[in-house]
Scaffold this motif. Structure first.
Motif, PDB file in Angstrom:
ATOM      1  N   THR A 138     -12.054 -45.177  22.602  1.00  0.00           N
ATOM      2  CA  THR A 138     -12.468 -44.542  21.341  1.00  0.00           C
ATOM      3  C   THR A 138     -12.779 -43.055  21.502  1.00  0.00           C
ATOM      4  O   THR A 138     -12.856 -42.332  20.516  1.00  0.00           O
ATOM      5  CB  THR A 138     -13.709 -45.255  20.781  1.00  0.00           C
ATOM      6  N   HIS A 139     -13.005 -42.613  22.722  1.00  0.00           N
ATOM      7  CA  HIS A 139     -13.296 -41.198  22.978  1.00  0.00           C
ATOM      8  C   HIS A 139     -12.460 -40.734  24.174  1.00  0.00           C
ATOM      9  O   HIS A 139     -12.140 -41.541  25.053  1.00  0.00           O
ATOM     10  CB  HIS A 139     -14.783 -40.984  23.273  1.00  0.00           C
ATOM     11  N   PRO A 140     -12.118 -39.463  24.227  1.00  0.00           N
ATOM     12  CA  PRO A 140     -11.296 -38.965  25.342  1.00  0.00           C
ATOM     13  C   PRO A 140     -12.116 -38.780  26.616  1.00  0.00           C
ATOM     14  O   PRO A 140     -12.196 -37.690  27.187  1.00  0.00           O
ATOM     15  CB  PRO A 140     -10.772 -37.621  24.812  1.00  0.00           C
ATOM     16  N   VAL A 141     -12.758 -39.866  27.062  1.00  0.00           N
ATOM     17  CA  VAL A 141     -13.628 -39.818  28.237  1.00  0.00           C
ATOM     18  C   VAL A 141     -13.048 -40.726  29.307  1.00  0.00           C
ATOM     19  O   VAL A 141     -12.691 -41.878  29.031  1.00  0.00           O
ATOM     20  CB  VAL A 141     -15.062 -40.258  27.892  1.00  0.00           C
ATOM     21  N   SER A 142     -12.949 -40.224  30.529  1.00  0.00           N
ATOM     22  CA  SER A 142     -12.451 -41.013  31.654  1.00  0.00           C
ATOM     23  C   SER A 142     -13.327 -40.766  32.863  1.00  0.00           C
ATOM     24  O   SER A 142     -13.861 -39.658  33.049  1.00  0.00           O
ATOM     25  CB  SER A 142     -11.000 -40.642  31.988  1.00  0.00           C
ATOM     26  N   TYR A 143     -13.485 -41.791  33.698  1.00  0.00           N
ATOM     27  CA  TYR A 143     -14.296 -41.679  34.916  1.00  0.00           C
ATOM     28  C   TYR A 143     -13.517 -42.255  36.079  1.00  0.00           C
ATOM     29  O   TYR A 143     -12.902 -43.321  35.964  1.00  0.00           O
ATOM     30  CB  TYR A 143     -15.613 -42.437  34.752  1.00  0.00           C
ATOM     31  N   ILE A 144     -13.534 -41.532  37.195  1.00  0.00           N
ATOM     32  CA  ILE A 144     -12.908 -42.016  38.419  1.00  0.00           C
ATOM     33  C   ILE A 144     -13.895 -41.809  39.553  1.00  0.00           C
ATOM     34  O   ILE A 144     -14.405 -40.711  39.755  1.00  0.00           O
ATOM     35  CB  ILE A 144     -11.580 -41.280  38.717  1.00  0.00           C
ATOM     36  N   GLY A 145     -14.205 -42.915  40.252  1.00  0.00           N
ATOM     37  CA  GLY A 145     -15.169 -42.792  41.326  1.00  0.00           C
ATOM     38  C   GLY A 145     -15.804 -44.105  41.691  1.00  0.00           C
ATOM     39  O   GLY A 145     -15.227 -45.184  41.504  1.00  0.00           O
ATOM     40  N   GLN A 146     -17.010 -44.042  42.194  1.00  0.00           N
ATOM     41  CA  GLN A 146     -17.704 -45.212  42.725  1.00  0.00           C
ATOM     42  C   GLN A 146     -18.577 -45.869  41.656  1.00  0.00           C
ATOM     43  O   GLN A 146     -19.144 -45.199  40.793  1.00  0.00           O
ATOM     44  CB  GLN A 146     -18.556 -44.809  43.934  1.00  0.00           C
ATOM     45  N   TRP A 147     -18.676 -47.205  41.766  1.00  0.00           N
ATOM     46  CA  TRP A 147     -19.476 -48.018  40.859  1.00  0.00           C
ATOM     47  C   TRP A 147     -20.389 -48.913  41.678  1.00  0.00           C
ATOM     48  O   TRP A 147     -20.076 -49.270  42.815  1.00  0.00           O
ATOM     49  CB  TRP A 147     -18.585 -48.908  39.980  1.00  0.00           C
ATOM     50  N   CYS A 148     -21.494 -49.296  41.083  1.00  0.00           N
ATOM     51  CA  CYS A 148     -22.411 -50.242  41.719  1.00  0.00           C
ATOM     52  C   CYS A 148     -23.005 -51.133  40.639  1.00  0.00           C
ATOM     53  O   CYS A 148     -23.697 -50.639  39.732  1.00  0.00           O
ATOM     54  CB  CYS A 148     -23.514 -49.515  42.484  1.00  0.00           C
ATOM     55  N   GLU A 149     -22.661 -52.426  40.690  1.00  0.00           N
ATOM     56  CA  GLU A 149     -23.169 -53.416  39.741  1.00  0.00           C
ATOM     57  C   GLU A 149     -22.931 -52.979  38.294  1.00  0.00           C
ATOM     58  O   GLU A 149     -23.829 -53.036  37.449  1.00  0.00           O
ATOM     59  CB  GLU A 149     -24.650 -53.688  40.001  1.00  0.00           C
ATOM     60  N   GLY A 150     -21.715 -52.520  38.042  1.00  0.00           N
ATOM     61  CA  GLY A 150     -21.308 -52.196  36.683  1.00  0.00           C
ATOM     62  C   GLY A 150     -21.680 -50.819  36.190  1.00  0.00           C
ATOM     63  O   GLY A 150     -21.401 -50.482  35.034  1.00  0.00           O
ATOM     64  N   LYS A 151     -22.302 -49.986  37.042  1.00  0.00           N
ATOM     65  CA  LYS A 151     -22.730 -48.660  36.619  1.00  0.00           C
ATOM     66  C   LYS A 151     -22.117 -47.596  37.523  1.00  0.00           C
ATOM     67  O   LYS A 151     -21.837 -47.850  38.695  1.00  0.00           O
ATOM     68  CB  LYS A 151     -24.255 -48.556  36.651  1.00  0.00           C
ATOM     69  N   ARG A 152     -21.929 -46.401  36.951  1.00  0.00           N
ATOM     70  CA  ARG A 152     -21.468 -45.280  37.758  1.00  0.00           C
ATOM     71  C   ARG A 152     -22.558 -44.952  38.777  1.00  0.00           C
ATOM     72  O   ARG A 152     -23.690 -44.603  38.408  1.00  0.00           O
ATOM     73  CB  ARG A 152     -21.176 -44.066  36.868  1.00  0.00           C
ATOM     74  N   HIS A 153     -22.208 -45.049  40.049  1.00  0.00           N
ATOM     75  CA  HIS A 153     -23.233 -44.902  41.080  1.00  0.00           C
ATOM     76  C   HIS A 153     -22.552 -44.467  42.375  1.00  0.00           C
ATOM     77  O   HIS A 153     -21.688 -45.163  42.886  1.00  0.00           O
ATOM     78  CB  HIS A 153     -23.960 -46.239  41.291  1.00  0.00           C
ATOM     79  N   LYS A 187     -20.407 -41.264  44.299  1.00  0.00           N
ATOM     80  CA  LYS A 187     -19.596 -40.082  44.032  1.00  0.00           C
ATOM     81  C   LYS A 187     -18.576 -40.397  42.948  1.00  0.00           C
ATOM     82  O   LYS A 187     -17.912 -41.435  42.998  1.00  0.00           O
ATOM     83  CB  LYS A 187     -18.861 -39.633  45.293  1.00  0.00           C
ATOM     84  N   GLY A 188     -18.433 -39.499  41.993  1.00  0.00           N
ATOM     85  CA  GLY A 188     -17.443 -39.735  40.951  1.00  0.00           C
ATOM     86  C   GLY A 188     -17.228 -38.530  40.066  1.00  0.00           C
ATOM     87  O   GLY A 188     -18.022 -37.583  40.054  1.00  0.00           O
ATOM     88  N   THR A 189     -16.115 -38.581  39.327  1.00  0.00           N
ATOM     89  CA  THR A 189     -15.753 -37.498  38.410  1.00  0.00           C
ATOM     90  C   THR A 189     -15.541 -38.063  37.020  1.00  0.00           C
ATOM     91  O   THR A 189     -14.836 -39.064  36.847  1.00  0.00           O
ATOM     92  CB  THR A 189     -14.458 -36.796  38.869  1.00  0.00           C
ATOM     93  N   ILE A 190     -16.162 -37.426  36.027  1.00  0.00           N
ATOM     94  CA  ILE A 190     -15.976 -37.838  34.640  1.00  0.00           C
ATOM     95  C   ILE A 190     -15.329 -36.692  33.868  1.00  0.00           C
ATOM     96  O   ILE A 190     -15.686 -35.524  34.047  1.00  0.00           O
ATOM     97  CB  ILE A 190     -17.315 -38.252  33.987  1.00  0.00           C
ATOM     98  N   TYR A 191     -14.327 -37.018  33.072  1.00  0.00           N
ATOM     99  CA  TYR A 191     -13.624 -36.031  32.241  1.00  0.00           C
ATOM    100  C   TYR A 191     -13.999 -36.296  30.786  1.00  0.00           C
ATOM    101  O   TYR A 191     -13.943 -37.434  30.319  1.00  0.00           O
ATOM    102  CB  TYR A 191     -12.112 -36.147  32.435  1.00  0.00           C
ATOM    103  N   TYR A 192     -14.354 -35.212  30.065  1.00  0.00           N
ATOM    104  CA  TYR A 192     -14.842 -35.353  28.704  1.00  0.00           C
ATOM    105  C   TYR A 192     -13.783 -35.041  27.654  1.00  0.00           C
ATOM    106  O   TYR A 192     -14.044 -35.195  26.460  1.00  0.00           O
ATOM    107  CB  TYR A 192     -16.058 -34.443  28.483  1.00  0.00           C
ATOM    108  N   ASN A 193     -12.610 -34.600  28.067  1.00  0.00           N
ATOM    109  CA  ASN A 193     -11.530 -34.372  27.099  1.00  0.00           C
ATOM    110  C   ASN A 193     -10.188 -34.670  27.764  1.00  0.00           C
ATOM    111  O   ASN A 193     -10.090 -34.774  28.992  1.00  0.00           O
ATOM    112  CB  ASN A 193     -11.563 -32.940  26.529  1.00  0.00           C
ATOM    113  N   ARG A 194      -9.139 -34.830  26.944  1.00  0.00           N
ATOM    114  CA  ARG A 194      -7.826 -35.203  27.474  1.00  0.00           C
ATOM    115  C   ARG A 194      -7.197 -34.083  28.291  1.00  0.00           C
ATOM    116  O   ARG A 194      -6.396 -34.323  29.194  1.00  0.00           O
ATOM    117  CB  ARG A 194      -6.898 -35.595  26.314  1.00  0.00           C
ATOM    118  N   GLU A 195      -7.552 -32.842  27.952  1.00  0.00           N
ATOM    119  CA  GLU A 195      -6.963 -31.715  28.676  1.00  0.00           C
ATOM    120  C   GLU A 195      -7.524 -31.583  30.092  1.00  0.00           C
ATOM    121  O   GLU A 195      -6.952 -30.881  30.927  1.00  0.00           O
ATOM    122  CB  GLU A 195      -7.219 -30.406  27.908  1.00  0.00           C
ATOM    123  N   GLY A 196      -8.650 -32.232  30.358  1.00  0.00           N
ATOM    124  CA  GLY A 196      -9.260 -32.145  31.683  1.00  0.00           C
ATOM    125  C   GLY A 196      -9.967 -30.835  31.938  1.00  0.00           C
ATOM    126  O   GLY A 196     -10.221 -30.476  33.095  1.00  0.00           O
TER     127      GLY A 196
END
Length: 705
Positions: free
Chosen positions: A103-118, A120-129
């Motif tokens: 629903t939003h141009p948000v993407s996250y790539i990185g580490q997770w722990c028990e369903g949460k971003r936890h 090292k990781g990178t989050i992008y807030y728009n499609r253009e990056g």
């Protein structure tokens, strides 16, 4: 958001597929109450292997199952178009994975722990990056160290806490040509820091003008103590209140002359009509100001009357040196000195720029102010200390303000740098040859500076990335350095440290070890000090400035930290983290490449893989080893040892104070007891019957008084 299946298995309605001994085994389809469906592999009646589980509301999981539980690797898709692909543990996102919101141009790539971003990781807030955050996460919150790039192009790099800038960090406002490096509290500049305003470039110059403030901030305002370096070359050092000069301060005009006194509401209190202009410092012909060398009261000269061949922005202050010459020769001597400097000004500018950038990550205009720490490195590289004069002695020769005579944070403008060189040249060469100042300067250029400058010696500045890391420990080490300094026996009797104090400090902190022995420490201290060692004997009475102190600690760290210590540290980090391997990332990328609909995620994955591949080369491994050694020595050993010593010292002081108070109390109680005893004795005497012949305190056979 993550869905666990094991609790739903008991509501199985029907099954189509293979069976073994009456149990679901092999490939099959299971239908559950409520409309949930599983298609995939079974084993001994349980979902086990690769399969697809689809919930009635449209959520779907495809991946590995272990005894009815989603495990290892898989992908989730949601009806709104959201998707997750990566590692799964007990049905929830855990490990490395990629999430894209539908629903939003948000993407996250990185580490997770028990369903949460936890992790090292990178989050992008728009499609253009163009808007993103890369760094540490704790339970879906930005917390730790990270880089935030905003859509405008502005970038923050530093510490975070609870999703806001908090701690040490650097913000670059590319839209307004500003930069701040320092402390933050709740997203606002608060504490000590440096803020720079980059102005337009001067025609024909490769450098832009800039104003810069170095000092205290409160809630985003310049407030407290600070220095402001104007683009014109002027400088103010003093007190600030809500972005205005207010209180006692010192203003150095662009010609090098100085006014010291009170400022009120951004104006000089004695001359309220005079406005201190940012770009054009006016002529104060009516104000009497002080020269930084000597106490003579002089008159500001700046403008048409200034005939310096170096220009109005570089006026040398060598008034105290000119006093060595007859008054009739001083003007000619000054001119010859300026010509001597002018002959080498291009080289000296290059040297100043080179040393002022040491340990600095990057700047919008690639220009920096030289600090005393960098100046010391320059002096040692050029072997000024080989003339039987220590860096501490040089500080005293050049001393302007006694309280900052050995401060590594003192900054030097180019004209100050040139002035200092002239003073040192005269001090070193004048007595030997009785030469004029310009001859001393020329000899210094040929013997010291030209052959040796920019050839970095010592451990601190030899490698850029190591330097940037080591500088993080400087503030605490400066605190420790000052704590172990003793008053100098030479005027101005400022606190200073000798080599023997350094050795005693490490002994007091229990830092000596099998690897770091007293003999090894002495070898570190004397290796670049030609007058310290005489045969087999070493004179540890020589003083250490902070650069020498800090570099000696860095050398000690390399000896102190063993391979076993490093292994323990690495194991500890792996236990605290999730222990993900680069191979896991590569395998995930290979799987994503098979799905062209995830092209945006592919770009992000390559972004991660590029960094991971760089980390594999030998240089990175060497840097990692060095960083581990520094971290273990300073954070795990040296700083805690100092803190423990301070606690012990405070306890001793408290006990001593308590003992002194107790001694006073006991003395008071003893005096009270003696007083009561005497009073009791007097009372007993007063109740005894008087002997015959005694009345009213005198003998009746004597003449009454």
């Amino acid at each position: 958001m993550d869905l666990i299946i094991s609790s739903l298995v008991c509501f199985l309605c029907s099954y189509e597929g293979e069976k073994v001994h009456g149990l679901y085994d092999g490939e099959g389809v299971a239908y559950f109450q409520g409309g949930n469906i599983y298609r995939g592999m079974f084993s001994e009646g349980l979902m086990h292997g690769h399969g697809t589980y689809t919930w009635a509301d449209g959520v779907k999981y495809e991946g590995n199952f272990v005894k009815n539980v989603q495990m290892y690797n898989g992908s989730y898709t949601w009806p709104d178009g959201s998707m997750y692909e990566g590692e799964v543990k007990n049905g929830v996102r855990h490990g490395f994975g990629i999430y894209k919101c539908g629903t939003h141009p948000v993407s996250y790539i990185g580490q997770w722990c028990e369903g949460k971003r936890h992790g090292k990781g990178t989050i992008y807030y728009n499609r253009e990056g163009t808007s993103w955050y890369e760094g540490d996460w704790v339970n879906n919150i930005k917390d730790g160290w990270g880089i935030r790039c905003y859509k405008s192009g502005n970038i923050y790099e530093g510490q975070w806490e609870k999703n806001v800038r908090h701690g040490e960090g650097r913000m670059r406002w590319l839209t307004t040509n500003q930069e701040y490096t320092g402390q933050w509290v709740n997203g606002i500049q608060h504490g000590s820091g440096t803020h720079s305003w980059f102005l337009k470039r001067i025609p024909g110059s490769q450098y832009p003008l800039r104003n810069e403030y170095v000092g205290d901030f409160v809630n985003g305002d310049r407030h407290g103590r600070g220095r402001f370096f104007y683009a014109s070359g002027a400088m103010y050092d003093g007190e600030w209140v809500f972005n205005k000069k207010h209180g006692i301060g010192r203003f150095v005009f662009k010609n090098g002359r100085i006014y010291e006194g009170e400022f009120i509401n951004d104006q000089i209190a004695e001359y309220p009509a005079f406005q201190v202009d940012v770009m054009n410092t006016q002529d104060l012909s009516g104000i009497r100001t002080q020269s930084p060398f000597g106490t003579e009261t002089i008159r500001i000269i700046d403008g048409p009357g200034n005939t310096s061949v170096l220009g109005s922005n570089i006026e040398l202050d060598i008034s105290s040196l000119l006093n060595l010459f007859p008054e009739k020769d001083r003007q000619e001597e000054m001119k010859q000195v300026e010509y001597a400097v002018l002959r080498h000004i291009t080289e000296l500018r290059r040297i100043y720029s080179f040393y002022s950038s040491l340990g600095c990550d990057q700047s919008l205009d690639n220009t920096f102010l030289m600090t005393k720490l960098q100046f010391w490195r320059f002096l040692k590289d050029c072997r000024f200390h080989h003339y039987n004069v220590t860096l501490a002695d040089m500080d005293r020769i050049l001393n302007v303000t006694p309280e900052e005579v050995h401060s590594p944070y003192e900054t030097l403008l180019l004209r100050t740098f040139l002035t200092y060189l002239i003073h040192l040249a005269v001090h070193i060469y004048h007595k030997e040859h009785n030469s004029p100042s310009f001859s001393c300067f020329s000899e210094m250029m040929m013997k010291n500076i030209i052959p040796n400058a920019c050839h970095i010696q010592g451990i601190l500045f030899c490698e850029q990335q190591q330097t940037i890391c080591a500088i993080n420990y400087i503030d605490k080490c400066w605190e420790i350095y000052r704590a172990y300094c003793r008053p100098s026996t030479i005027p101005p009797y400022e606190p200073t440290m000798k080599m023997r104090h350094f050795l005693w400090m490490l002994k007091d902190l229990n830092m000596l070890s099998k690897q770091l022995t007293a003999t090894k420490i002495v070898e570190i201290l004397v290796k670049d000090n030609p007058f310290v060692r005489d045969g087999d004997d070493s004179n540890l009475q020589h003083e250490l400035v902070f650069l020498e102190f800090f570099e000696a600690l860095l050398d000690c760290a390399l000896l102190y930290v063993t391979n076993d210590m490093i292994k323990q540290q690495v194991d500890l980090v792996n236990q605290e983290g999730n222990g993900y391997r680069a191979e896991d990332y590569t395998e995930g990328a290979r799987h994503i490449l098979q799905h062209p609909e995830y092209s945006f995620q592919v770009l992000m994955m390559f972004h991660f893989l590029y960094k991971l591949e760089k980390a594999k080369n030998e240089q990175k491994e060497k840097l990692s080893l060095w960083l581990n050694q520094m971290y273990i020595f300073f954070v795990n050993k040296f700083f805690p040892a100092y803190k423990h010593a301070q606690v012990v010292k405070e306890n001793v002081e408290e006990n001593r104070k308590r003992d002194a108070e107790l001694a006073v109390q006991l003395k008071i109680e003893e005096e009270e007891l003696v007083s009561i005893t005497l009073a009791h004795c007097n009372l007993n005497i007063s109740h005894q019957p008087m002997p015959p012949g005694v009345h009213m305190g005198f003998n009746i056979f004597q003449t009454p008084p």
